[in-house]
Design a protein around this motif. Structure first.
Motif, PDB file in Angstrom:
ATOM      1  N   GLU A 167      47.380  27.463  38.937  1.00  0.00           N
ATOM      2  CA  GLU A 167      46.036  27.763  38.429  1.00  0.00           C
ATOM      3  C   GLU A 167      45.325  28.769  39.327  1.00  0.00           C
ATOM      4  O   GLU A 167      44.645  29.661  38.838  1.00  0.00           O
ATOM      5  N   VAL A 168      45.496  28.621  40.627  1.00  0.00           N
ATOM      6  CA  VAL A 168      44.871  29.540  41.570  1.00  0.00           C
ATOM      7  C   VAL A 168      45.462  30.941  41.389  1.00  0.00           C
ATOM      8  O   VAL A 168      44.736  31.933  41.356  1.00  0.00           O
ATOM      9  N   GLU A 169      46.776  31.018  41.260  1.00  0.00           N
ATOM     10  CA  GLU A 169      47.442  32.301  41.073  1.00  0.00           C
ATOM     11  C   GLU A 169      46.998  32.976  39.779  1.00  0.00           C
ATOM     12  O   GLU A 169      46.715  34.176  39.745  1.00  0.00           O
ATOM     13  N   THR A 170      46.916  32.202  38.707  1.00  0.00           N
ATOM     14  CA  THR A 170      46.487  32.741  37.423  1.00  0.00           C
ATOM     15  C   THR A 170      45.050  33.238  37.498  1.00  0.00           C
ATOM     16  O   THR A 170      44.742  34.334  37.020  1.00  0.00           O
ATOM     17  N   ALA A 171      44.185  32.470  38.112  1.00  0.00           N
ATOM     18  CA  ALA A 171      42.788  32.875  38.251  1.00  0.00           C
ATOM     19  C   ALA A 171      42.671  34.130  39.115  1.00  0.00           C
ATOM     20  O   ALA A 171      41.873  35.023  38.816  1.00  0.00           O
ATOM     21  N   GLU A 172      43.482  34.224  40.149  1.00  0.00           N
ATOM     22  CA  GLU A 172      43.443  35.388  41.026  1.00  0.00           C
ATOM     23  C   GLU A 172      43.914  36.644  40.292  1.00  0.00           C
ATOM     24  O   GLU A 172      43.302  37.703  40.406  1.00  0.00           O
ATOM     25  N   ARG A 173      45.007  36.511  39.531  1.00  0.00           N
ATOM     26  CA  ARG A 173      45.493  37.657  38.742  1.00  0.00           C
ATOM     27  C   ARG A 173      44.464  38.104  37.719  1.00  0.00           C
ATOM     28  O   ARG A 173      44.253  39.300  37.509  1.00  0.00           O
ATOM     29  N   GLU A 174      43.809  37.149  37.080  1.00  0.00           N
ATOM     30  CA  GLU A 174      42.782  37.467  36.095  1.00  0.00           C
ATOM     31  C   GLU A 174      41.600  38.188  36.751  1.00  0.00           C
ATOM     32  O   GLU A 174      41.078  39.157  36.203  1.00  0.00           O
ATOM     33  N   TYR A 175      41.216  37.746  37.929  1.00  0.00           N
ATOM     34  CA  TYR A 175      40.129  38.390  38.655  1.00  0.00           C
ATOM     35  C   TYR A 175      40.502  39.821  39.030  1.00  0.00           C
ATOM     36  O   TYR A 175      39.702  40.743  38.884  1.00  0.00           O
ATOM     37  N   GLU A 176      41.742  40.016  39.514  1.00  0.00           N
ATOM     38  CA  GLU A 176      42.188  41.355  39.881  1.00  0.00           C
ATOM     39  C   GLU A 176      42.206  42.282  38.678  1.00  0.00           C
ATOM     40  O   GLU A 176      41.831  43.451  38.776  1.00  0.00           O
ATOM     41  N   ARG A 177      42.634  41.779  37.533  1.00  0.00           N
ATOM     42  CA  ARG A 177      42.612  42.584  36.305  1.00  0.00           C
ATOM     43  C   ARG A 177      41.197  42.980  35.936  1.00  0.00           C
ATOM     44  O   ARG A 177      40.932  44.106  35.526  1.00  0.00           O
ATOM     45  N   GLU A 178      40.274  42.042  36.080  1.00  0.00           N
ATOM     46  CA  GLU A 178      38.870  42.321  35.764  1.00  0.00           C
ATOM     47  C   GLU A 178      38.298  43.394  36.701  1.00  0.00           C
ATOM     48  O   GLU A 178      37.571  44.282  36.261  1.00  0.00           O
ATOM     49  N   VAL A 179      38.648  43.322  37.972  1.00  0.00           N
ATOM     50  CA  VAL A 179      38.185  44.326  38.926  1.00  0.00           C
ATOM     51  C   VAL A 179      38.747  45.695  38.562  1.00  0.00           C
ATOM     52  O   VAL A 179      38.024  46.699  38.552  1.00  0.00           O
ATOM     53  N   LEU A 180      40.043  45.758  38.241  1.00  0.00           N
ATOM     54  CA  LEU A 180      40.653  47.033  37.844  1.00  0.00           C
ATOM     55  C   LEU A 180      40.018  47.569  36.568  1.00  0.00           C
ATOM     56  O   LEU A 180      39.793  48.776  36.433  1.00  0.00           O
ATOM     57  N   ARG A 181      39.726  46.689  35.635  1.00  0.00           N
ATOM     58  CA  ARG A 181      39.103  47.100  34.378  1.00  0.00           C
ATOM     59  C   ARG A 181      37.708  47.676  34.626  1.00  0.00           C
ATOM     60  O   ARG A 181      37.345  48.713  34.067  1.00  0.00           O
ATOM     61  N   SER A 182      36.940  47.021  35.484  1.00  0.00           N
ATOM     62  CA  SER A 182      35.592  47.517  35.773  1.00  0.00           C
ATOM     63  C   SER A 182      35.646  48.838  36.533  1.00  0.00           C
ATOM     64  O   SER A 182      34.819  49.720  36.312  1.00  0.00           O
ATOM     65  N   GLU A 183      36.632  49.007  37.422  1.00  0.00           N
ATOM     66  CA  GLU A 183      36.801  50.278  38.127  1.00  0.00           C
ATOM     67  C   GLU A 183      37.151  51.388  37.145  1.00  0.00           C
ATOM     68  O   GLU A 183      36.655  52.502  37.254  1.00  0.00           O
ATOM     69  N   ALA A 184      38.018  51.095  36.188  1.00  0.00           N
ATOM     70  CA  ALA A 184      38.402  52.101  35.200  1.00  0.00           C
ATOM     71  C   ALA A 184      37.203  52.515  34.345  1.00  0.00           C
ATOM     72  O   ALA A 184      37.063  53.682  33.991  1.00  0.00           O
ATOM     73  N   GLU A 185      36.349  51.577  34.023  1.00  0.00           N
ATOM     74  CA  GLU A 185      35.163  51.899  33.242  1.00  0.00           C
ATOM     75  C   GLU A 185      34.167  52.728  34.053  1.00  0.00           C
ATOM     76  O   GLU A 185      33.484  53.588  33.520  1.00  0.00           O
ATOM     77  N   ARG A 186      34.108  52.473  35.344  1.00  0.00           N
ATOM     78  CA  ARG A 186      33.144  53.148  36.208  1.00  0.00           C
ATOM     79  C   ARG A 186      33.552  54.588  36.494  1.00  0.00           C
ATOM     80  O   ARG A 186      32.701  55.471  36.602  1.00  0.00           O
ATOM     81  N   LEU A 187      34.847  54.844  36.624  1.00  0.00           N
ATOM     82  CA  LEU A 187      35.324  56.173  36.995  1.00  0.00           C
ATOM     83  C   LEU A 187      35.625  57.026  35.772  1.00  0.00           C
ATOM     84  O   LEU A 187      36.119  56.528  34.767  1.00  0.00           O
ATOM     85  N   ASP A 188      35.355  58.321  35.889  1.00  0.00           N
ATOM     86  CA  ASP A 188      35.694  59.223  34.794  1.00  0.00           C
ATOM     87  C   ASP A 188      37.187  59.586  34.877  1.00  0.00           C
ATOM     88  O   ASP A 188      37.891  59.198  35.800  1.00  0.00           O
ATOM     89  N   GLU A 189      37.662  60.355  33.899  1.00  0.00           N
ATOM     90  CA  GLU A 189      39.086  60.648  33.792  1.00  0.00           C
ATOM     91  C   GLU A 189      39.617  61.421  35.005  1.00  0.00           C
ATOM     92  O   GLU A 189      40.709  61.149  35.500  1.00  0.00           O
ATOM     93  N   LEU A 190      38.842  62.390  35.491  1.00  0.00           N
ATOM     94  CA  LEU A 190      39.275  63.187  36.640  1.00  0.00           C
ATOM     95  C   LEU A 190      39.492  62.307  37.867  1.00  0.00           C
ATOM     96  O   LEU A 190      40.515  62.395  38.543  1.00  0.00           O
TER      97      LEU A 190
END
Length: 81
Positions: A26-49
């Motif tokens: 459960e801890v591993e799954t929650a950690e992976r989900e959190y990391e995905r969310e962080v990557l997703r928010s970074e992708a939304e924040r940064l432009d294509e360049l």
């Protein structure tokens, strides 16, 4: 800690809902989900360049190092001692 909960929008009741120990899976799954969310928010924040720059940063050219190990004040330090 409470200011983080307020910033992230979590209530204290949410953190106290679980009773009992949490398994490693459960801890591993929650950690992976959190990391995905962080990557997703970074992708939304940064432009294509900027995303491209980060993607290819490991292949970026860096100039060759210049000079050697000797520094200008090395001789002065050797004379003083």
């Amino acid at each position: 800690m409470s200011f983080l909960r307020r910033i992230l929008g979590r209530r204290e009741e949410d953190s106290q809902d679980r009773s009992g120990p949490v398994s490693d899976d459960e801890v591993e799954t929650a950690e992976r989900e959190y990391e995905r969310e962080v990557l997703r928010s970074e992708a939304e924040r940064l432009d294509e360049l900027r995303q491209r720059q980060l993607r290819y940063a490991d292949r970026a050219w860096t100039p060759a190092p210049q000079g050697g190990d000797r520094r200008a004040d090395d001789e002065d330090a050797a004379r003083d001692s």
